[in-house]
Design a protein around this motif. Structure first.
Motif, short mmCIF file in Angstrom:
data_model
loop_
_atom_site.label_atom_id
_atom_site.label_comp_id
_atom_site.label_asym_id
_atom_site.label_seq_id
_atom_site.Cartn_x
_atom_site.Cartn_y
_atom_site.Cartn_z
N ASN A 59 31.38 38.24 38.84
CA ASN A 59 31.97 39.37 39.56
C ASN A 59 33.02 40.05 38.67
O ASN A 59 33.35 39.54 37.60
CB ASN A 59 32.60 38.92 40.90
N GLY A 60 33.55 41.15 39.15
CA GLY A 60 34.50 41.92 38.35
C GLY A 60 35.85 41.24 38.19
O GLY A 60 36.55 41.46 37.19
N THR A 61 36.23 40.44 39.17
CA THR A 61 37.50 39.72 39.07
C THR A 61 37.42 38.65 37.99
O THR A 61 38.33 38.50 37.17
CB THR A 61 37.85 39.09 40.45
N LEU A 64 37.68 40.12 34.54
CA LEU A 64 39.07 40.33 34.09
C LEU A 64 39.69 39.02 33.65
O LEU A 64 40.31 38.93 32.58
CB LEU A 64 39.90 40.93 35.24
N THR A 85 46.21 50.12 42.19
CA THR A 85 44.87 49.64 41.85
C THR A 85 44.51 48.54 42.82
O THR A 85 45.32 48.15 43.67
CB THR A 85 44.80 49.13 40.39
N PHE A 86 43.30 48.03 42.68
CA PHE A 86 42.87 46.88 43.46
C PHE A 86 43.57 45.63 42.92
O PHE A 86 43.80 45.52 41.70
CB PHE A 86 41.34 46.75 43.36
N ALA A 88 42.78 42.73 42.08
CA ALA A 88 42.17 41.89 41.06
C ALA A 88 42.73 42.12 39.66
O ALA A 88 42.87 41.17 38.87
CB ALA A 88 40.65 42.10 41.04
N THR A 89 43.05 43.37 39.34
CA THR A 89 43.53 43.71 37.99
C THR A 89 44.73 42.85 37.62
O THR A 89 44.81 42.32 36.50
CB THR A 89 43.93 45.21 37.93
N VAL A 131 43.30 51.22 34.32
CA VAL A 131 42.22 51.20 35.31
C VAL A 131 41.69 52.63 35.41
O VAL A 131 42.47 53.56 35.62
CB VAL A 131 42.75 50.73 36.69
N ASP A 157 39.89 48.26 32.74
CA ASP A 157 39.27 47.85 34.00
C ASP A 157 38.36 49.01 34.43
O ASP A 157 38.80 50.01 34.97
CB ASP A 157 40.33 47.55 35.06
N ALA A 159 35.84 48.89 36.54
CA ALA A 159 35.10 48.55 37.76
C ALA A 159 34.62 49.80 38.51
O ALA A 159 33.59 49.78 39.16
CB ALA A 159 35.97 47.69 38.68
N GLN A 160 35.39 50.90 38.40
CA GLN A 160 35.08 52.06 39.22
C GLN A 160 34.50 53.23 38.43
O GLN A 160 34.23 54.27 39.02
CB GLN A 160 36.37 52.53 39.94
N SER A 181 32.51 45.81 37.40
CA SER A 181 32.17 45.13 38.64
C SER A 181 30.87 45.72 39.17
O SER A 181 30.68 46.94 39.12
CB SER A 181 33.26 45.33 39.69
N LYS A 186 30.04 49.67 44.34
CA LYS A 186 30.45 50.32 43.08
C LYS A 186 29.34 51.25 42.59
O LYS A 186 28.21 51.18 43.05
CB LYS A 186 30.78 49.26 42.02
N GLY A 194 28.50 40.64 41.21
CA GLY A 194 28.13 40.65 39.80
C GLY A 194 29.23 41.35 39.02
O GLY A 194 30.05 42.08 39.58
C1 LIG Z 1 36.16 46.19 42.53
C2 LIG Z 1 37.25 46.10 41.57
C3 LIG Z 1 37.56 44.91 40.89
C4 LIG Z 1 36.96 43.58 41.23
O1 LIG Z 1 35.59 43.50 41.21
P1 LIG Z 1 34.84 42.37 42.09
O2 LIG Z 1 33.45 42.46 41.57
O3 LIG Z 1 34.96 42.78 43.52
O4 LIG Z 1 35.48 41.06 41.81
C5 LIG Z 1 38.54 44.95 39.93
N1 LIG Z 1 39.23 46.06 39.64
C6 LIG Z 1 38.99 47.22 40.31
C7 LIG Z 1 39.76 48.44 39.93
C8 LIG Z 1 38.01 47.28 41.30
O5 LIG Z 1 37.79 48.43 41.94
#
Ligand SMILES: *Cc1c(COP(=O)(O)O)cnc(C)c1O
Length: 371
Positions: A59-61, A64, A85-86, A88-89, A131, A157, A159-160, A181, A186, A194
């Motif tokens: 996954n995206g987390t 990172l 930001t989300f 996770a970053t 990000v 990052d 992810a988006q 991510s 997404k 993933g």
């Molecule tokens: C979605 C997202 C993540 C985390 O991705 P996951 O796949 O949900 O773990 C990290 N950073 C940003 C900016 C996101 O939007």
């Protein structure tokens, strides 16, 4: 009219035959973890993002966290990230004992403000983590300049913003490393979790790949402390199909965004997303700014118009990072948290749906009563 924030089913139906065949192939091969499909997707992703290497992860987390681990970021180290930001970053760094230091954003792009980043640099800073929020690249040139001046890594990052560009370079190709991510909503979404790590540094590639698989290159030989974080073959097969459609999906999002712009053009109370001159915005989200958001949100809920707030509380005000007692003041971040409103944005949005959404948003923003 059934309007959704994101229409995953509608998009699936558009590419159902290809997806179903790809899934059936994996089931038939019964090769579920790593294997040829994952490798093929990694090659395609690297080619698309113009990074030398792509490494599929869970996954995206995790992407990172593994990137931070590969760079050796640990206890006492500081990374500079946006607070807007989300979670996770910053969370992935904090989990390793590192300290996220929050910088403010540029109010036009919602991405890191390079001047604020510079003010956050200390002798303990190890990395800058821009990000590419809502689908638009951060202003990378001043960020990479600061990084090389102070000998810092840059982790994008991404992810988006897969498919986005900055001065003709794909997002994900500019940093020391980048993360993606594939969360279903997404822009390149799997049908489960993933993620991926991108880099053009062979040593960081080796290190990251080891970390994803229990810290070893070979079975039963563990060289570093790692994780179990792998992209599974079913998701890779789905992503391989969807990557082939990503350009056309991105164009659909951009067309929808342009239509929203035109619908809101004459309404002073609504600030539409700003497209920075440096690249292609891929509209992961279509985020407007309004002053009386709470009233608008209530009216939209009553009218059955889906909407979202990304993000209502900045990370430096989250309980886990000090909450209300955090002394840090980030004026643009805090203003954005109070003003942003995301409207439905996906590949299946129709002009008629957008007209209805815009009509309701405009009605309730301007308090005009239409018949
Ligand atoms: C979605 C997202 C993540 C985390 O991705 P996951 O796949 O949900 O773990 C990290 N950073 C940003 C900016 C996101 O939007």
């Amino acid at each position: 009219m059934n309007i959704q924030m994101v229409d995953l089913r509608g998009q699936y139906l558009r590419i159902k035959d290809e997806i179903d065949a790809a899934v059936a192939q994996v089931l038939d091969s019964s090769h579920f973890i790593r294997g040829p499909v994952v490798s093929r997707f990694e090659v395609a992703l690297a080619e698309y993002t113009k990074a030398e290497y792509a490494i599929g992860v869970a996954n995206g987390t995790d992407a990172l966290q593994i990137a931070y681990m590969a760079l050796g970021i640990g206890p006492g180290d500081e990374i500079i990230t946006p607070s807007f930001t989300f979670i996770a970053t910053a969370e992935a760094a904090a989990l390793l004992g590192a300290v996220p230091v929050f910088a403010d954003i540029d109010p036009d792009t919602f991405c890191l403000d390079p001047a604020s980043v510079e003010a956050c640099i200390t002798p303990r800073t190890r990395a800058i983590v821009p990000v590419h929020l809502f689908g638009q690249s951060a202003d990378m040139d001043p960020i990479t300049a600061l990084a090389s001046q102070h000998n810092l890594a840059v982790i994008e990052d991404n992810a988006q913003a897969i498919g986005g560009t900055y001065k003709d370079m794909p997002t994900g190709s500019m940093g020391t490393m980048a993360t993606c991510s594939f969360f279903p909503s997404k822009n390149l979404g799997a049908y489960g979790d993933g993620g991926a790590i991108l880099t053009s540094d062979p040593e960081l590639e080796t290190q990251s790949r080891m970390i994803t698989n229990h810290g070893g290159r070979h079975k039963y030989r563990n060289e570093v402390i790692g994780l179990n974080s792998r992209l599974d073959a079913l998701q890779a097969a789905i992503l391989e199909v969807k990557l082939r459609h990503l350009e056309s999906f991105t164009e659909r999002r951009r067309t929808a965004a342009a239509y929203y712009h035109s619908l809101f053009e004459d309404v002073d109370e609504i600030v539409c997303p700003h497209e920075a001159p440096w690249g292609r915005h891929v509209y992961h989200q279509y985020v407007i700014r309004v002053k009386k958001r709470e009233e608008l949100v209530n009216s939209l809920s009553q009218a059955g118009i889906p909407h979202g707030i990304y993000y209502p509380v900045p990370l430096h005000r989250q309980p886990v990072f000090g909450g209300e007692s955090n002394q840090k003041v980030l004026p643009e971040t805090e203003r954005a948290c109070d003003e942003v409103l995301a409207l439905p944005m996906h590949t299946e949005l129709t002009p008629a749906q957008q007209e209805l959404i815009a009509e309701k948003v405009i009605d309730h923003t301007t308090h005009l009563i239409y018949a």
